[in-house]
Write an enzyme that holds these catalytic residues in place. Structure first.
Site, mmCIF file in Angstrom:
data_model
loop_
_atom_site.group_PDB
_atom_site.id
_atom_site.type_symbol
_atom_site.label_atom_id
_atom_site.label_comp_id
_atom_site.label_asym_id
_atom_site.label_seq_id
_atom_site.Cartn_x
_atom_site.Cartn_y
_atom_site.Cartn_z
ATOM 1 N N GLY A 1 42.067 46.508 35.775
ATOM 2 C CA GLY A 1 40.914 47.227 36.312
ATOM 3 C C GLY A 1 41.206 48.167 37.470
ATOM 4 O O GLY A 1 40.456 49.104 37.717
ATOM 5 N N GLU B 1 43.124 45.547 44.640
ATOM 6 C CA GLU B 1 42.226 44.987 43.610
ATOM 7 C C GLU B 1 41.100 45.964 43.313
ATOM 8 O O GLU B 1 40.705 46.739 44.178
ATOM 9 C CB GLU B 1 41.588 43.700 44.162
ATOM 10 C CG GLU B 1 42.300 42.423 43.784
ATOM 11 C CD GLU B 1 41.842 41.873 42.443
ATOM 12 O OE1 GLU B 1 41.355 42.640 41.593
ATOM 13 O OE2 GLU B 1 41.981 40.655 42.258
ATOM 14 N N ASP B 2 40.531 45.863 42.119
ATOM 15 C CA ASP B 2 39.385 46.696 41.777
ATOM 16 C C ASP B 2 38.108 46.158 42.408
ATOM 17 O O ASP B 2 37.336 46.885 43.012
ATOM 18 C CB ASP B 2 39.212 46.807 40.252
ATOM 19 C CG ASP B 2 39.286 45.457 39.545
ATOM 20 O OD1 ASP B 2 39.453 44.415 40.216
ATOM 21 O OD2 ASP B 2 39.158 45.447 38.299
ATOM 22 N N ASP C 1 34.464 39.609 43.251
ATOM 23 C CA ASP C 1 33.151 39.141 42.803
ATOM 24 C C ASP C 1 32.958 37.734 43.389
ATOM 25 O O ASP C 1 32.545 37.594 44.543
ATOM 26 C CB ASP C 1 33.175 39.177 41.272
ATOM 27 C CG ASP C 1 31.878 38.766 40.611
ATOM 28 O OD1 ASP C 1 30.866 38.619 41.297
ATOM 29 O OD2 ASP C 1 31.872 38.588 39.381
ATOM 30 N N LYS D 1 31.281 42.336 46.067
ATOM 31 C CA LYS D 1 29.893 41.887 45.876
ATOM 32 C C LYS D 1 29.675 40.731 46.854
ATOM 33 O O LYS D 1 29.926 39.577 46.512
ATOM 34 C CB LYS D 1 29.697 41.368 44.451
ATOM 35 C CG LYS D 1 29.900 42.397 43.357
ATOM 36 C CD LYS D 1 29.639 41.759 41.993
ATOM 37 C CE LYS D 1 30.043 42.665 40.860
ATOM 38 N NZ LYS D 1 29.949 42.000 39.545
ATOM 39 N N PHE E 1 26.604 43.984 37.445
ATOM 40 C CA PHE E 1 27.796 44.269 36.659
ATOM 41 C C PHE E 1 28.048 45.771 36.622
ATOM 42 O O PHE E 1 27.152 46.558 36.313
ATOM 43 C CB PHE E 1 27.629 43.720 35.235
ATOM 44 C CG PHE E 1 28.859 43.897 34.401
ATOM 45 C CD1 PHE E 1 29.995 43.134 34.649
ATOM 46 C CD2 PHE E 1 28.898 44.843 33.388
ATOM 47 C CE1 PHE E 1 31.150 43.310 33.898
ATOM 48 C CE2 PHE E 1 30.045 45.026 32.621
ATOM 49 C CZ PHE E 1 31.169 44.257 32.877
ATOM 50 N N ASP F 1 35.985 47.833 33.099
ATOM 51 C CA ASP F 1 35.567 47.889 31.693
ATOM 52 C C ASP F 1 34.390 46.985 31.368
ATOM 53 O O ASP F 1 34.075 46.052 32.104
ATOM 54 C CB ASP F 1 36.728 47.450 30.793
ATOM 55 C CG ASP F 1 36.936 45.933 30.836
ATOM 56 O OD1 ASP F 1 37.110 45.392 31.946
ATOM 57 O OD2 ASP F 1 36.882 45.283 29.769
ATOM 58 N N ARG G 1 36.547 52.294 30.999
ATOM 59 C CA ARG G 1 37.559 52.431 32.060
ATOM 60 C C ARG G 1 37.816 53.893 32.407
ATOM 61 O O ARG G 1 38.260 54.218 33.497
ATOM 62 C CB ARG G 1 38.895 51.813 31.613
ATOM 63 C CG ARG G 1 38.868 50.321 31.416
ATOM 64 C CD ARG G 1 40.301 49.800 31.310
ATOM 65 N NE ARG G 1 40.383 48.456 30.771
ATOM 66 C CZ ARG G 1 40.250 47.343 31.473
ATOM 67 N NH1 ARG G 1 40.003 47.411 32.774
ATOM 68 N NH2 ARG G 1 40.372 46.174 30.895
#
Ligand code: 5GP
Length: 179
Positions: free
Chosen positions: A47, A102-103, A106, A134, A156, A163, A169
């Site tokens: 990601g 990191e993307d 969560d 988040k 989300f 993705d 993506r």
């Protein structure tokens, strides 16, 4: 403009110009914070592939880049708690200053897992840089999380490397799920 990806509908959340601006600012900060060392950036695939590429272009101090691959969503929209670990780490990070890229954070499970695993390799320091966070979904604080692109609601998102069912993506902007 709304986007349909498989069975879900998405609308724009963060535009690419805002992403670029934020990445420039984080890059500047990293150049300052790591000016007296040669950091090792650890990009977490898949990601983060666009974020890694864009942030690394902002780095103008000597650095090394390596990659690892983790997944906790398995193509769905809920964090699965189980982490598939494809870590194949050849770079010796012992005594090095490590920055994990990191993307999205969560629940934080993936980040905790990876950070603990990397700490066993005895880096001098370790910091986490995540494009998205988040806060409402985070299960416990992550002390190493020093660089955050954007804080978002507990929703989300896709695009800019992220993705849904392996699609989306390629989108330049970040979209949130509406339906
Ligand atoms: P965590 O372990 O923090 O719950 O989740 C981290 C991983 O789950 C991320 O690296 C990312 O792969 C995936 N993830 C978490 N939230 C989202 C999201 O909103 N959209 C997408 N596409 N993936 C997400």
């Amino acid at each position: 403009m709304k986007k349909q990806i498989a069975d879900l509908e998405f609308e724009p959340l963060i535009e690419s110009a805002a992403i670029d601006n934020r990445i420039q600012a984080i890059g500047k900060q990293l150049n300052t914070d790591y000016q007296h060392t040669i950091p090792v950036f650890v990009g977490v695939l898949n990601g983060s592939f666009l974020f890694i590429a864009d942030i690394i272009k902002q780095i103008d101090i000597p650095c090394e880049i390596t990659f690892t691959k983790l997944a906790s969503y398995y193509g769905g929209t809920k964090s699965s708690l189980k982490i598939r670990d494809d870590i194949d780490f050849s770079v010796d990070i012992k005594g090095r200053d490590v920055v994990v890229i990191e993307d999205i954070v969560d629940t934080g499970n993936t980040a905790h897992y990876l950070l603990e695993k990397l700490k066993l390799k005895q880096p001098a320091t370790i910091a986490l840089c995540s494009l998205l966070l988040k806060p409402a979904a985070l299960l416990k604080p992550i002390e190493e999380l020093k660089y955050i692109g954007f804080e978002i609601e507990n929703e989300f998102v896709v695009g800019y490397g992220l993705d849904y069912k392996e699609m989306g993506r390629n989108l330049k902007d970040i979209y949130k799920r509406v339906k």
